[in-house]
Design an enzyme around this catalytic site. Structure first.
Site, mmCIF file in Angstrom:
data_model
loop_
_atom_site.group_PDB
_atom_site.id
_atom_site.type_symbol
_atom_site.label_atom_id
_atom_site.label_comp_id
_atom_site.label_asym_id
_atom_site.label_seq_id
_atom_site.Cartn_x
_atom_site.Cartn_y
_atom_site.Cartn_z
ATOM 1 N N ASN A 1 -11.767 0.062 -4.980
ATOM 2 C CA ASN A 1 -11.742 1.219 -4.071
ATOM 3 C C ASN A 1 -12.687 2.389 -4.930
ATOM 4 O O ASN A 1 -12.285 2.650 -5.956
ATOM 5 C CB ASN A 1 -10.572 1.665 -3.503
ATOM 6 C CG ASN A 1 -9.526 0.773 -2.976
ATOM 7 O OD1 ASN A 1 -9.903 -0.284 -2.277
ATOM 8 N ND2 ASN A 1 -8.526 1.129 -2.793
ATOM 9 N N GLU B 1 -12.374 -0.543 -0.396
ATOM 10 C CA GLU B 1 -12.530 1.235 0.222
ATOM 11 C C GLU B 1 -13.781 1.532 -0.335
ATOM 12 O O GLU B 1 -13.988 1.624 -1.537
ATOM 13 C CB GLU B 1 -11.271 1.749 -0.191
ATOM 14 C CG GLU B 1 -10.018 1.171 0.491
ATOM 15 C CD GLU B 1 -8.680 2.050 0.111
ATOM 16 O OE1 GLU B 1 -9.075 3.263 -0.213
ATOM 17 O OE2 GLU B 1 -7.646 1.577 0.268
ATOM 18 N N HIS C 1 0.919 -1.111 0.103
ATOM 19 C CA HIS C 1 -0.071 0.036 0.041
ATOM 20 C C HIS C 1 1.098 1.283 0.136
ATOM 21 O O HIS C 1 0.901 2.040 1.015
ATOM 22 C CB HIS C 1 -1.089 -0.141 1.181
ATOM 23 C CG HIS C 1 -2.063 0.942 1.011
ATOM 24 N ND1 HIS C 1 -3.416 0.582 1.418
ATOM 25 C CD2 HIS C 1 -2.119 2.172 0.694
ATOM 26 C CE1 HIS C 1 -4.167 1.489 1.174
ATOM 27 N NE2 HIS C 1 -3.389 2.608 0.669
ATOM 28 N N TYR D 1 -14.991 5.940 -4.588
ATOM 29 C CA TYR D 1 -15.374 7.159 -3.873
ATOM 30 C C TYR D 1 -16.152 8.043 -4.538
ATOM 31 O O TYR D 1 -16.727 8.709 -3.895
ATOM 32 C CB TYR D 1 -13.810 7.849 -3.679
ATOM 33 C CG TYR D 1 -13.048 7.031 -2.329
ATOM 34 C CD1 TYR D 1 -13.290 7.108 -1.052
ATOM 35 C CD2 TYR D 1 -12.041 6.308 -3.093
ATOM 36 C CE1 TYR D 1 -12.428 6.604 -0.234
ATOM 37 C CE2 TYR D 1 -11.264 5.620 -2.023
ATOM 38 C CZ TYR D 1 -11.441 5.692 -0.720
ATOM 39 O OH TYR D 1 -10.689 4.849 0.346
#
Length: 450
Positions: free
Chosen positions: A291, A351, A121, A293
């Protein structure tokens, strides 16, 4: 999936990463990472922050595991600091570094929490960064050896592994925008880094197959790219932006070739890659982490490097502190797109979360209603994608804690648990209680009328 609930075996988790929460980056024989050095360079981090203490998780691990268990989750996604295991990136191992992750894994399992381990990461050992980092073709072998060491140490207890977290961000922020290590703006190096990140992923998967237990995947960040108008220039810009962000890494993994738009976007800096590389990169893996968002609405702007697309803020939309539009329906759209383009591979939302300006703590909690609304909307969208046939097997909130948010330092708070960085006191927010109730109800509460 016609019922208004999630399956019994669904993974409900929270997510973190090593450099963002652990602190103590040089403790007990660990070596420095590129992020440790980068964060200490003047002007790199918005508030001058760094990860020397962060959430002090390295020293508070046992207490933090108890807190994770109190959230009701059955999975915890975390990353390993490569330079804790190999202080120089390769060569001699550091037993004390391995011992920390041994204790973390055992502590999670003792409380019935599935470890979901990310190998990389973003924190590359500084010694390897000095040797060229991801531009060096040897990086694939370095990573494969590191992965093999962790498999031997933890594979008897860890069932879920991911190789890279968001390789596009490593390439784009590190080699195109220069906002992350190594802080460069060089499209030629960006192209080489992309190829080597993919090769490294494949080497790790090959090492994993030596023992047939467990599952391994990779985590990508995606966002739908929409044109700001019907102008052909805006449509072309959105198409290039989608190829650059969403398909640049996935097409080689699943289809064996880069998007045709890559040659136009990178221009003279786009090389031809050896055919044996492309065969290696297609090494089969078990699942894909997403992930998610936000989405992006784009207009054509030839000054916007490298894809010629500039995002346009949408009137009437809500935006997070990161400047990202809250658009949960695009999570369902992205999950469906993955299935349509790449097949019915098992998926995890690895995420999903939001940075908001939280109100002050009152009566022992933080009333972060905006984050609750964000999570509720995105969980409903995830359920809708499953109803339409997407093979989604888990969901992880980003993030467990307020933490070090890379180039933004400590100015952006994503946590469902607040952290007072002076005292290291943890305060579960309203969003933590909402998530605990949602897990307990298997999501039924998401569909109940207020």
């Amino acid at each position: 999936m016609e019922t208004k609930s999630f399956p019994d075996d669904f993974l409900w988790g929270v997510a973190t990463s090593a450099y963002q929460i652990e602190g103590a980056p040089l403790a007990d024989g660990a070596g420095p990472s590129d992020w440790h050095l980068f964060a200490h360079e003047a002007g790199r981090i918005l508030d001058g922050g760094h990860g020397d203490t962060a959430c002090d998780h390295y020293n508070r691990c046992a207490d933090d595991i108890r807190l994770i268990a109190e959230l009701g989750v059955n999975a915890y996604r975390f990353s390993v600091s490569w330079s804790r295991i190999f202080p120089q990136g390769v060569g001699a191992k550091n037993p004390q570094g391995l011992d920390f992750y041994d204790r973390l894994v055992d502590g999670l399992l003792a409380r019935g929490i599935e470890p979901f381990l990310t190998l990389y990461h973003w924190d590359l050992p500084a010694e390897l960064a000095a040797r060229g980092g991801w531009v060096n073709r040897d990086s694939a072998e370095w990573f494969g050896d590191y992965a093999h060491t962790l498999f031997r140490a933890l594979k008897d207890r860890v069932r879920f592994w991911t190789t890279h977290n968001e390789p596009w961000v490593v390439m784009h922020n590190g080699y195109v925008k220069g906002a992350h290590p190594p802080g460069r703006a060089d499209l030629s190096q960006a192209a080489q880094a992309a190829q080597n990140l993919l090769r490294a992923h494949a080497r790790a998967v090959q090492a994993f197959r030596a023992d047939p237990t467990g599952k391994i995947g990779v985590v990508v960040n995606l966002e739908p790219k929409e044109p700001a108008s019907d102008d052909p220039r805006d449509i072309a810009a959105a198409t290039d932006a989608e190829a650059y962000m969403n398909r640049l890494f996935l097409d080689p993994l699943f289809l064996g070739s880069y998007p045709e738009e890559a040659a136009r976007i990178f221009g003279k800096d786009w090389p031809s890659f050896p055919e044996e590389d492309m065969r290696l990169i297609r090494e089969p893996f078990d699942f894909l982490g997403l992930n998610y968002y936000t989405r992006s609405v784009n207009r054509a702007d030839p000054t916007a490097s490298p894809d010629g697309a500039a995002p346009v803020r949408q009137k009437g939309s809500t935006y997070t502190e990161m400047g990202w539009e809250v658009h949960p329906q695009s999570l369902a759209r992205t999950l469906l797109w993955l299935k349509e383009r790449y097949g019915d591979i098992p998926l995890y939302v690895t995420e999903n979360g939001a940075a908001f300006a939280d109100p002050p703590e009152e009566r022992g909690t933080i009333e972060d209603h905006a984050r609750v609304d964000y999570l509720r909307g995105h969980l409903v969208a995830a359920h809708e994608a499953m109803r339409q046939g997407v093979n989604l097997q888990g969901y992880f909130v980003w993030s467990l804690f307020d933490n070090f948010e890379w180039a933004f330092g400590y100015t952006k708070r994503f946590g469902i648990v607040g952290v007072d960085f002076a005292s290291q006191r943890r305060t579960p927010k309203l969003s933590a209680e909402f998530y605990r109730q949602t897990i307990g109800a298997r999501g039924r509460n998401l569909f109940q009328r207020a």
